[in-house]
Structure formats: C-alpha cells, structure tokens
Design a protein around this motif. Structure first.
Motif, mmCIF file in Angstrom:
data_model
loop_
_atom_site.group_PDB
_atom_site.id
_atom_site.type_symbol
_atom_site.label_atom_id
_atom_site.label_comp_id
_atom_site.label_asym_id
_atom_site.label_seq_id
_atom_site.Cartn_x
_atom_site.Cartn_y
_atom_site.Cartn_z
ATOM 1 N N UNK A 70 0.826 -1.187 0.000
ATOM 2 C CA UNK A 70 0.000 0.000 0.000
ATOM 3 C C UNK A 70 0.865 1.243 0.000
ATOM 4 N N UNK A 71 0.252 2.429 0.036
ATOM 5 C CA UNK A 71 -1.188 2.637 0.141
ATOM 6 C C UNK A 71 -1.937 2.529 -1.173
ATOM 7 N N UNK A 72 -1.223 2.339 -2.303
ATOM 8 C CA UNK A 72 -1.896 2.224 -3.599
ATOM 9 C C UNK A 72 -1.645 0.838 -4.167
ATOM 10 N N UNK A 73 -2.675 0.038 -4.186
ATOM 11 C CA UNK A 73 -2.677 -1.272 -4.833
ATOM 12 C C UNK A 73 -4.050 -1.450 -5.455
ATOM 13 N N UNK A 74 -4.116 -2.182 -6.541
ATOM 14 C CA UNK A 74 -5.428 -2.513 -7.067
ATOM 15 C C UNK A 74 -6.156 -3.394 -6.054
ATOM 16 N N UNK A 75 -7.455 -3.165 -5.917
ATOM 17 C CA UNK A 75 -8.290 -3.971 -5.020
ATOM 18 C C UNK A 75 -7.747 -3.970 -3.592
ATOM 19 N N UNK B 275 -16.441 -7.512 -4.894
ATOM 20 C CA UNK B 275 -15.669 -7.304 -6.110
ATOM 21 C C UNK B 275 -14.179 -7.347 -5.830
ATOM 22 N N UNK B 276 -13.771 -6.710 -4.726
ATOM 23 C CA UNK B 276 -12.360 -6.743 -4.340
ATOM 24 C C UNK B 276 -11.933 -8.166 -3.973
ATOM 25 N N UNK B 277 -12.787 -8.841 -3.219
ATOM 26 C CA UNK B 277 -12.477 -10.196 -2.760
ATOM 27 C C UNK B 277 -12.299 -11.153 -3.937
ATOM 28 N N UNK B 278 -13.234 -11.114 -4.896
ATOM 29 C CA UNK B 278 -13.128 -12.002 -6.058
ATOM 30 C C UNK B 278 -11.892 -11.675 -6.888
ATOM 31 N N UNK B 279 -11.585 -10.387 -7.052
ATOM 32 C CA UNK B 279 -10.423 -9.992 -7.853
ATOM 33 C C UNK B 279 -9.129 -10.479 -7.218
ATOM 34 N N UNK B 280 -8.992 -10.319 -5.906
ATOM 35 C CA UNK B 280 -7.778 -10.753 -5.218
ATOM 36 C C UNK B 280 -7.655 -12.275 -5.243
#
Length: 437
Positions: A198-203, A269-274
C-alpha cells in the motif's frame, strides 16, 4: 520521435489508469471506476504500466502535505515512477469525472507532462518478489466459471502482474526492501524481509499501509499504518444513510438497503479480484453500479442471484479461501468487531458467505419506502454508535490474523475484512452518533 508517437497513439486508444485514492474519496472512486468501465480503460497495478495518473480526494490539505506539488510523498513517488508520455488529473467532484478524464487524455495527447523527470533506478517498486510466480489457469477459468487456483493454497503473486505492488518507496533502499536475520518458527536462522504493502494497490483499501516482516513466505510480524488524511466533516459514504437517520433525517429503509447492497458488492468485487476471479469481480462491480444508479429491486434481485449462486457453488473459491484469517466470534467480540466479521464466526470464506447473504436480502428491500429506524445505527461494517468506528476494530484485528500465514494469502485476508478507512477520517459534529476522530 517515431517511438514516442507510437507510445502516445497506444496510450490514447486505451490509456492505462493508475488510481491513487485518499481516505474519504469513496464517492469519487466509485464514479471513476464506473466511467472507466464504460470507456473500457483498464486500471493498472503499478506505475510502469500507467499512462494516466488519477488522484482522488479532497485537496483541502494539499498545501500542507509534503512532496511534489503539495501531494504526499507516496503520490509524488508514484508520479515519478510513471514513464513518459504520461498525464495526471485530480478528481474532487464525482459529477465531473468524465470531464477530468477527458482533460487528462488531452494532456496525454499534447505530451503535457512528457518531459517530467523520471528516476533512472530500475522499476522495482512493484516487482521485487519474483519468487511468487503466476500459475497456469485451469481449463474452467477460460470460461470465467471459477477463480484461478494457484499451485499452493492461496499462492497468488502479490508484487508482479495483476496483483503488483503499485508502491511507494517507504522502507525501501534503492527500490529494494532491506533484509535482516532472525530465528524463524522452526529455530532456523533466516533472512527477514521487510515489505510495505500500500497505500496504492489494485483492489486494496484506500489509504492502508501494511508493513510485513517475512521469513521465506511466512508473515512473522504485521503492522497497520493508515495514511494520514485531514479530518472530514462528511460522513463516510457507505455509512451515510444510518448516520443521517441517527441525526434526525428521514431515510427510507430502501435507501439504506440499497447502500448496504452496493457496499457489500464493492467488497465482494475486491475479494473475487484478489482471489483471481476477474470475470466475477467485473460482473459484481457492474451490479454495484446498477444499485447505486437506482435500479429497481426486481432488476437487482435478478442480477445478484446468479452472482451468489456462482460464488457459493465454486469449489475452487472455497478451497482458495477456507482456513484463511480465522476469527472466531468470541475473539471478534473481544476486539470490538460488530459487523459481518462477527456474524461470520470463521474464516475468509465464511465472511464472503455473510456478504452474499446480506446482498441477496438487501437487494430485495431496495424499493421499501418505510422510514429507517433511527435507533438502527448499523452500517455495512458494524455498529456506528460506539466510540470506536467499526473499521478501526477490523484494522486492529488484522495483525494477528496475518502473522504465521503465507505471504500470498495476506491480500485475501485483507479483502475478506475490507476495512473502510473513510471511517477513520470522519469527525462528527457535536451531539451526533459518536465523537471519534
């Protein structure tokens, strides 16, 4: 010159967008994500892949912040890591996202920032753990029916490719983490690698910095460090209906259900992407956007049912997430957790099931006009009438859930809690629900 023109043409056709989201900018983030999906512009995982840098948040504290142009150091570091041609925009008004993106695209075409200095150091901000390799897709991933299973439990690459560390240089020397030595859990003397996420990561929760001490692939220590953001008098976007009702405004149960449905879809959406299920993540975010756009309960119900069914039936998703970040209800209660993580009484998979159940129920209630009970002050992440915001309790729970787990599982555990750091910046007016800072 010809190479530069070719790069500009490629960027203009479908620019890669790197998002930097400050705490308190959820409304702006949702508007940007919806517009990017409409245009087909991809969000990228790190500076090396970016053409357009989009910063989201209130600019009130910009002059006091350190770094280039008044931004924080981490924002300046990301900007310097983007190769030319590049452009950047700052989005403060959710209603003018399209204008902001058009402006950034125009700057990119003109080469507005093309001559900015870019460090000569190798691009290692988000690819310094190559020992976590991508794994081949199973055949069923080709039709989007399941997440991509790794060769080890939960073993996704967290610093390259899709889950790249779109990072900053905090804790890094010449772009690389420093290694110490210490005894591991088996009594062996191994290198300790200090890794900031972090602080910038996808999902990734906006504004969250997670500092991990690794030995091999195992997290030995974890510390949570939120990005400093100016206090905001505005209620957190996801908690808004319940806080407004508690302050005396008439809010319908349908409006609260709609916000709850969208909040959990955002988390899912975040959970599925990760977890590697990009197809379902995209579909989930589409339904989230429909909920926020005011779609009727019948439409939302018809959209969420297949999502719920696919997630519940996926044996791969269950295998990937079962046993990760187990938080028994009694421990959750002791730590002040009051929301879905308490109800789940279990691991990351259990927390996903609680979200899915809440999405199904809230989608069906989106058209209810009856007034929300002002005493019902429970938002998507828990009770809002306590001295400590619910996401603070989730953040406090993270270190113990991460310690002793595989490094590649860390992002799944974080996504399964999905703390909202907007709650940490909210300073309510006197006489409202609570008075945390």
């Amino acid at each position: 010159m010809e190479l530069r023109r070719a790069l500009v043409r490629a960027a203009v056709s479908r620019p890669g967008v790197l998002l930097a989201v400050y705490p308190g900018a959820t409304r702006q983030r949702l508007a940007v994500e919806a517009e990017l999906a409409r245009r087909g512009w991809p969000c990228v995982s790190g500076p090396a892949e970016a053409d357009l840098f989009v910063i989201l948040g209130d600019r009130e504290g910009e002059d006091e912040a350190e770094g280039e142009g008044g931004e924080g150091d981490w924002v300046a570091a990301l900007w310097h890591g983007i190769p030319a041609p590049k452009a950047r925009v700052w989005v403060t008004d959710p209603g003018r996202v399209a204008d902001a993106l058009d402006s950034g695209l125009a700057d990119l075409v003109r080469g507005e920032h093309g001559n900015d200095h870019v460090p000569d150091a190798p691009d290692s901000h988000h690819e310094h753990h190559e020992h976590h390799e991508h794994h081949e897709h199973h055949e069923h991933q080709q039709n989007g029916d399941h997440p991509t299973p790794p060769s080890e439990h939960g073993g996704h690459d967290m610093h390259g490719g899709h889950h790249g560390h779109a990072g900053h240089d905090m804790g890094l020397v010449e772009g690389l983490p420093m290694a110490d030595r210490a005894d591991d859990r088996d009594g062996l003397r191994l290198d300790v690698l200090h890794v900031p996420l972090g602080p910038v990561l996808t999902d990734w929760p906006a504004g969250l910095i997670l500092r991990l001490a690794l030995q091999g692939d195992i997290v030995q220590e974890a510390a949570v460090e939120p990005v400093t953001a100016p206090p905001s008098p505005h209620p957190p976007f996801w908690d808004e209906p319940w806080l407004q009702a508690a302050s005396g405004e008439r809010i319908s149960r349908g409006d609260a259900a709609r916000r709850l449905c969208a909040a959990h879809l955002d988390s899912l959406g975040r959970f599925f992407a990760v977890a590697g299920w990009d197809d379902l993540a995209a579909r989930t975010r589409h339904v989230r956007d429909r909920a926020l756009a005011g779609a009727a309960a019948a439409e939302l119900t018809s959209l969420v049912r297949p999502l719920i069914r696919r997630a519940q039936r996926s044996r791969t998703l269950r295998w990937l997430t079962t046993g990760l970040g187990t938080l028994p209800a009694e421990q959750a209660r002791q730590r002040g957790v009051t929301g879905p993580a308490l109800v789940a009484d279990g691991d990351a998979y259990n927390r996903m099931l609680v979200w899915l159940d809440a999405v199904g129920r809230s989608a069906a209630d989106c058209d209810v006009t009856e007034a929300l009970d002002p005493a019902e002050v429970v938002g998507p992440r828990g009770k809002l009438d306590t001295p400590v915001p619910p996401s603070r309790a989730l953040l406090d729970s993270l270190p113990r859930l991460l310690e002793g787990t595989e490094f590649a599982c860390a992002r799944i555990i974080v996504a399964s809690l999905d703390p909202d750091l907007d709650e940490l910046t909210h300073v309510p007016a006197l006489g409202t629900v609570h008075s945390h800072g």
